[in-house]
Design a protein around this motif. Structure first.
Motif, PDB file in Angstrom:
ATOM      1  N   GLY A 246     -10.721 -24.499  12.036  1.00 41.06           N
ATOM      2  CA  GLY A 246     -11.279 -23.203  11.692  1.00 41.06           C
ATOM      3  C   GLY A 246     -11.154 -22.199  12.820  1.00 41.06           C
ATOM      4  O   GLY A 246     -10.821 -22.563  13.964  1.00 41.06           O
ATOM      5  N   PRO A 247     -11.408 -20.941  12.519  1.00 38.00           N
ATOM      6  CA  PRO A 247     -11.763 -20.459  11.185  1.00 38.00           C
ATOM      7  C   PRO A 247     -10.570 -20.454  10.233  1.00 38.00           C
ATOM      8  O   PRO A 247      -9.433 -20.320  10.652  1.00 38.00           O
ATOM      9  N   ILE A 248     -10.883 -20.604   8.950  1.00 38.72           N
ATOM     10  CA  ILE A 248      -9.877 -20.599   7.899  1.00 38.72           C
ATOM     11  C   ILE A 248      -9.984 -19.275   7.148  1.00 38.72           C
ATOM     12  O   ILE A 248     -11.070 -18.890   6.691  1.00 38.72           O
ATOM     13  N   ARG A 249      -8.862 -18.578   7.064  1.00 39.34           N
ATOM     14  CA  ARG A 249      -8.844 -17.269   6.419  1.00 39.34           C
ATOM     15  C   ARG A 249      -7.966 -17.344   5.174  1.00 39.34           C
ATOM     16  O   ARG A 249      -6.831 -17.815   5.229  1.00 39.34           O
ATOM     17  N   VAL A 250      -8.503 -16.904   4.047  1.00 38.98           N
ATOM     18  CA  VAL A 250      -7.780 -16.915   2.777  1.00 38.98           C
ATOM     19  C   VAL A 250      -7.658 -15.471   2.286  1.00 38.98           C
ATOM     20  O   VAL A 250      -8.658 -14.755   2.197  1.00 38.98           O
ATOM     21  N   ARG A 251      -6.426 -15.047   1.995  1.00 36.37           N
ATOM     22  CA  ARG A 251      -6.170 -13.678   1.539  1.00 36.37           C
ATOM     23  C   ARG A 251      -5.371 -13.704   0.246  1.00 36.37           C
ATOM     24  O   ARG A 251      -4.558 -14.612   0.033  1.00 36.37           O
ATOM     25  N   LEU A 252      -5.602 -12.686  -0.591  1.00 39.19           N
ATOM     26  CA  LEU A 252      -4.901 -12.585  -1.865  1.00 39.19           C
ATOM     27  C   LEU A 252      -4.322 -11.185  -2.022  1.00 39.19           C
ATOM     28  O   LEU A 252      -5.013 -10.188  -1.796  1.00 39.19           O
ATOM     29  N   TRP A 253      -3.039 -11.145  -2.396  1.00 42.33           N
ATOM     30  CA  TRP A 253      -2.371  -9.897  -2.744  1.00 42.33           C
ATOM     31  C   TRP A 253      -1.981  -9.955  -4.219  1.00 42.33           C
ATOM     32  O   TRP A 253      -1.595 -11.011  -4.722  1.00 42.33           O
ATOM     33  N   LEU A 261      -1.179 -15.846  -2.493  1.00 39.79           N
ATOM     34  CA  LEU A 261      -2.365 -16.279  -1.770  1.00 39.79           C
ATOM     35  C   LEU A 261      -1.922 -16.954  -0.486  1.00 39.79           C
ATOM     36  O   LEU A 261      -1.043 -17.822  -0.493  1.00 39.79           O
ATOM     37  N   ALA A 262      -2.501 -16.548   0.637  1.00 42.68           N
ATOM     38  CA  ALA A 262      -2.177 -17.121   1.946  1.00 42.68           C
ATOM     39  C   ALA A 262      -3.407 -17.807   2.517  1.00 42.68           C
ATOM     40  O   ALA A 262      -4.498 -17.227   2.539  1.00 42.68           O
ATOM     41  N   VAL A 263      -3.239 -19.040   2.976  1.00 42.90           N
ATOM     42  CA  VAL A 263      -4.296 -19.794   3.634  1.00 42.90           C
ATOM     43  C   VAL A 263      -3.861 -20.020   5.079  1.00 42.90           C
ATOM     44  O   VAL A 263      -2.819 -20.644   5.329  1.00 42.90           O
ATOM     45  N   THR A 264      -4.630 -19.506   6.028  1.00 44.81           N
ATOM     46  CA  THR A 264      -4.288 -19.617   7.449  1.00 44.81           C
ATOM     47  C   THR A 264      -5.392 -20.359   8.177  1.00 44.81           C
ATOM     48  O   THR A 264      -6.577 -20.031   8.035  1.00 44.81           O
ATOM     49  N   ASP A 265      -5.005 -21.401   8.927  1.00 42.02           N
ATOM     50  CA  ASP A 265      -5.971 -22.077   9.798  1.00 42.02           C
ATOM     51  C   ASP A 265      -5.394 -22.125  11.204  1.00 42.02           C
ATOM     52  O   ASP A 265      -4.255 -21.721  11.443  1.00 42.02           O
ATOM     53  N   GLN A 266      -6.168 -22.620  12.153  1.00 41.22           N
ATOM     54  CA  GLN A 266      -5.767 -22.592  13.554  1.00 41.22           C
ATOM     55  C   GLN A 266      -5.089 -23.872  14.017  1.00 41.22           C
ATOM     56  O   GLN A 266      -4.858 -24.063  15.209  1.00 41.22           O
ATOM     57  N   GLY A 267      -4.764 -24.743  13.070  1.00 41.04           N
ATOM     58  CA  GLY A 267      -4.092 -25.985  13.413  1.00 41.04           C
ATOM     59  C   GLY A 267      -2.589 -25.806  13.511  1.00 41.04           C
ATOM     60  O   GLY A 267      -2.044 -24.708  13.342  1.00 41.04           O
ATOM     61  N   VAL A 300       6.594 -21.430  -2.588  1.00 42.29           N
ATOM     62  CA  VAL A 300       5.702 -21.854  -1.515  1.00 42.29           C
ATOM     63  C   VAL A 300       6.453 -21.668  -0.208  1.00 42.29           C
ATOM     64  O   VAL A 300       7.604 -22.092  -0.073  1.00 42.29           O
ATOM     65  N   SER A 301       5.817 -21.014   0.759  1.00 40.27           N
ATOM     66  CA  SER A 301       6.403 -20.921   2.099  1.00 40.27           C
ATOM     67  C   SER A 301       5.362 -21.363   3.106  1.00 40.27           C
ATOM     68  O   SER A 301       4.155 -21.223   2.879  1.00 40.27           O
ATOM     69  N   MET A 302       5.842 -21.906   4.229  1.00 44.51           N
ATOM     70  CA  MET A 302       4.953 -22.373   5.294  1.00 44.51           C
ATOM     71  C   MET A 302       5.517 -21.887   6.616  1.00 44.51           C
ATOM     72  O   MET A 302       6.732 -21.965   6.847  1.00 44.51           O
ATOM     73  N   HIS A 303       4.660 -21.401   7.486  1.00 48.08           N
ATOM     74  CA  HIS A 303       5.135 -20.963   8.799  1.00 48.08           C
ATOM     75  C   HIS A 303       4.005 -21.030   9.818  1.00 48.08           C
ATOM     76  O   HIS A 303       2.825 -21.055   9.471  1.00 48.08           O
ATOM     77  N   ARG A 304       4.407 -21.077  11.090  1.00 48.46           N
ATOM     78  CA  ARG A 304       3.470 -21.083  12.204  1.00 48.46           C
ATOM     79  C   ARG A 304       3.754 -19.866  13.073  1.00 48.46           C
ATOM     80  O   ARG A 304       4.908 -19.523  13.318  1.00 48.46           O
ATOM     81  N   ASP A 305       2.708 -19.225  13.546  1.00 45.77           N
ATOM     82  CA  ASP A 305       2.864 -18.141  14.516  1.00 45.77           C
ATOM     83  C   ASP A 305       1.615 -18.094  15.389  1.00 45.77           C
ATOM     84  O   ASP A 305       0.812 -19.043  15.390  1.00 45.77           O
ATOM     85  N   ALA A 306       1.434 -16.999  16.113  1.00 46.33           N
ATOM     86  CA  ALA A 306       0.309 -16.912  17.043  1.00 46.33           C
ATOM     87  C   ALA A 306      -1.037 -16.962  16.338  1.00 46.33           C
ATOM     88  O   ALA A 306      -2.066 -17.280  16.956  1.00 46.33           O
ATOM     89  N   THR A 307      -1.060 -16.660  15.044  1.00 43.59           N
ATOM     90  CA  THR A 307      -2.328 -16.669  14.305  1.00 43.59           C
ATOM     91  C   THR A 307      -2.656 -18.047  13.737  1.00 43.59           C
ATOM     92  O   THR A 307      -3.734 -18.248  13.199  1.00 43.59           O
ATOM     93  N   GLY A 308      -1.738 -19.014  13.828  1.00 45.29           N
ATOM     94  CA  GLY A 308      -1.993 -20.351  13.315  1.00 45.29           C
ATOM     95  C   GLY A 308      -0.955 -20.772  12.301  1.00 45.29           C
ATOM     96  O   GLY A 308       0.180 -20.261  12.281  1.00 45.29           O
ATOM     97  N   PHE A 309      -1.317 -21.709  11.446  1.00 48.27           N
ATOM     98  CA  PHE A 309      -0.444 -22.214  10.388  1.00 48.27           C
ATOM     99  C   PHE A 309      -0.831 -21.558   9.072  1.00 48.27           C
ATOM    100  O   PHE A 309      -2.018 -21.517   8.712  1.00 48.27           O
ATOM    101  N   THR A 310       0.165 -21.051   8.338  1.00 45.81           N
ATOM    102  CA  THR A 310      -0.087 -20.369   7.072  1.00 45.81           C
ATOM    103  C   THR A 310       0.758 -20.980   5.970  1.00 45.81           C
ATOM    104  O   THR A 310       1.956 -21.214   6.150  1.00 45.81           O
ATOM    105  N   ILE A 311       0.133 -21.240   4.831  1.00 42.99           N
ATOM    106  CA  ILE A 311       0.862 -21.582   3.619  1.00 42.99           C
ATOM    107  C   ILE A 311       0.651 -20.438   2.637  1.00 42.99           C
ATOM    108  O   ILE A 311      -0.470 -19.952   2.460  1.00 42.99           O
TER     109      ILE A 311
END
Length: 322
Positions: A246-253, A261-267, A300-311
């Motif tokens: 955490g924190p886990i951030r979920v956003r919807l466009w 829908l994007a789910v981003t965590d700090q892992g 489905v896309s998955m990527h990692r950047d400075a904000t964490g891991f996002t699906i």
């Protein structure tokens, strides 16, 4: 016994068939297919539309050639892998010592969803390697974007040409290396606008309710599977809670034709480079979440950047709003 260019090879013999005209396509495909028929090997075509008709005419509709529903086989990468593995296992059980397949992706694969099809082309080097398969993936130079063609040469160990050549690709990377590379988030103009909502550390039930309340009525008319999308949403949030930090951030466009829908965590994200494309052999039910998402979403896309891991999970036409 292996035959043709794959003679003496063990496992999957994976080639790109790069062509610049229908004549070149036939010069590659016809000897490949008729050679398989002559050798008594299961010989399959996974083209749809005009190219399937072209090959039928050029081979005099040889009864030894089996035509697959190309468009159906290539609806989603994870589904294609699952279906091909079942098909290949059945043919081997029936005694096949080599199997030949030639096919191509629909042109729509070169748009917003190319990132997961590039992962597919890489992952199958591992996913099909237990089978005596020789396959050619056809790509036309005039319609394949340069960036896509670069990925093609990095995910196929060799290229088959119209003059009978089978050339090793110097830029090829083994799937663990290719899939392990950091990949930028795919560009998406819908995500340039503010999200419809953002939730922090929500429960899966809260996210499902928020998505259900926001889903536009027009979305079902596009063919989007909202029921499947809701399952994928729940799995994505559950995986972040269980395996991420955490924190886990979920956003919807939202647009009238799709939801992202994007789910981003700090892992760091999944350690398995094949996550999503192959089910984990010894997973608990939650461990199958990425694989289920790849079966149920339109992208489905998955990527990692400075904000964490996002699906990112998409319901609806991934190429809409572009």
């Amino acid at each position: 016994m292996r035959t043709g260019a794959a003679a003496g090879h063990t496992g999957y013999f994976h080639e790109a068939a790069v062509y610049s005209s229908e004549r070149e396509l036939l010069d590659i495909a016809v000897p490949f297919l008729l050679g398989g028929v002559a050798a008594g090997e299961p010989t399959l075509v996974a083209f749809s539309g005009p190219h399937a008709d072209l090959i039928r005419r050029a081979t005099a509709d040889d009864p030894g050639i089996i035509y697959l529903a190309g468009g159906d086989m290539y609806a989603r990468p994870a589904g294609a892998i699952a279906e091909y593995r079942k098909l290949l296992a059945r043919l081997v059980a029936e005694g096949a010592q080599q199997i030949r397949i030639i096919g191509e992706l629909a042109a729509s694969a070169f748009g917003a969803t190319w990132d997961w099809w590039a992962r597919y082309e890489s992952a199958i080097n591992h996913a099909y390697d237990e089978f005596p398969l020789w396959s050619m993936c056809a790509y036309e130079t005039a319609t394949t974007p340069p960036g896509v063609m670069a990925d093609v040469l990095r995910t196929h160990p060799r290229t088959a040409g119209p003059n009978g050549e089978h050339t090793p690709n110097e830029t090829y990377l083994d799937p663990v290396s290719y899939l392990g590379e950091p990949q930028p988030a795919p560009a998406d103009p819908l995500l340039r606008q503010a999200p419809a909502w953002t939730l922090v550390d929500p429960t899966p039930a809260a996210v499902r309710q928020a998505v259900r309340s926001a889903a536009p009525a027009t979305l079902t008319s596009t063919g989007a599977d909202l029921g499947g999308f809701m399952v994928a949403v729940s799995e994505g949030v559950t995986n972040a809670l269980r395996h991420g930090r955490g924190p886990i951030r979920v956003r919807l466009w939202i647009s009238s034709q799709r939801m992202v829908l994007a789910v981003t965590d700090q892992g760091a994200g999944p350690k398995d480079p094949f996550a999503g494309l192959l089910p984990l052999a010894e997973a608990d039910p939650g461990g199958l979440g990425l694989w289920l998402s790849h079966q149920l979403c339109d992208h489905v896309s998955m990527h990692r950047d400075a904000t964490g891991f996002t699906i990112r999970l998409t319901a609806g036409d991934p190429d809409a709003d572009r």
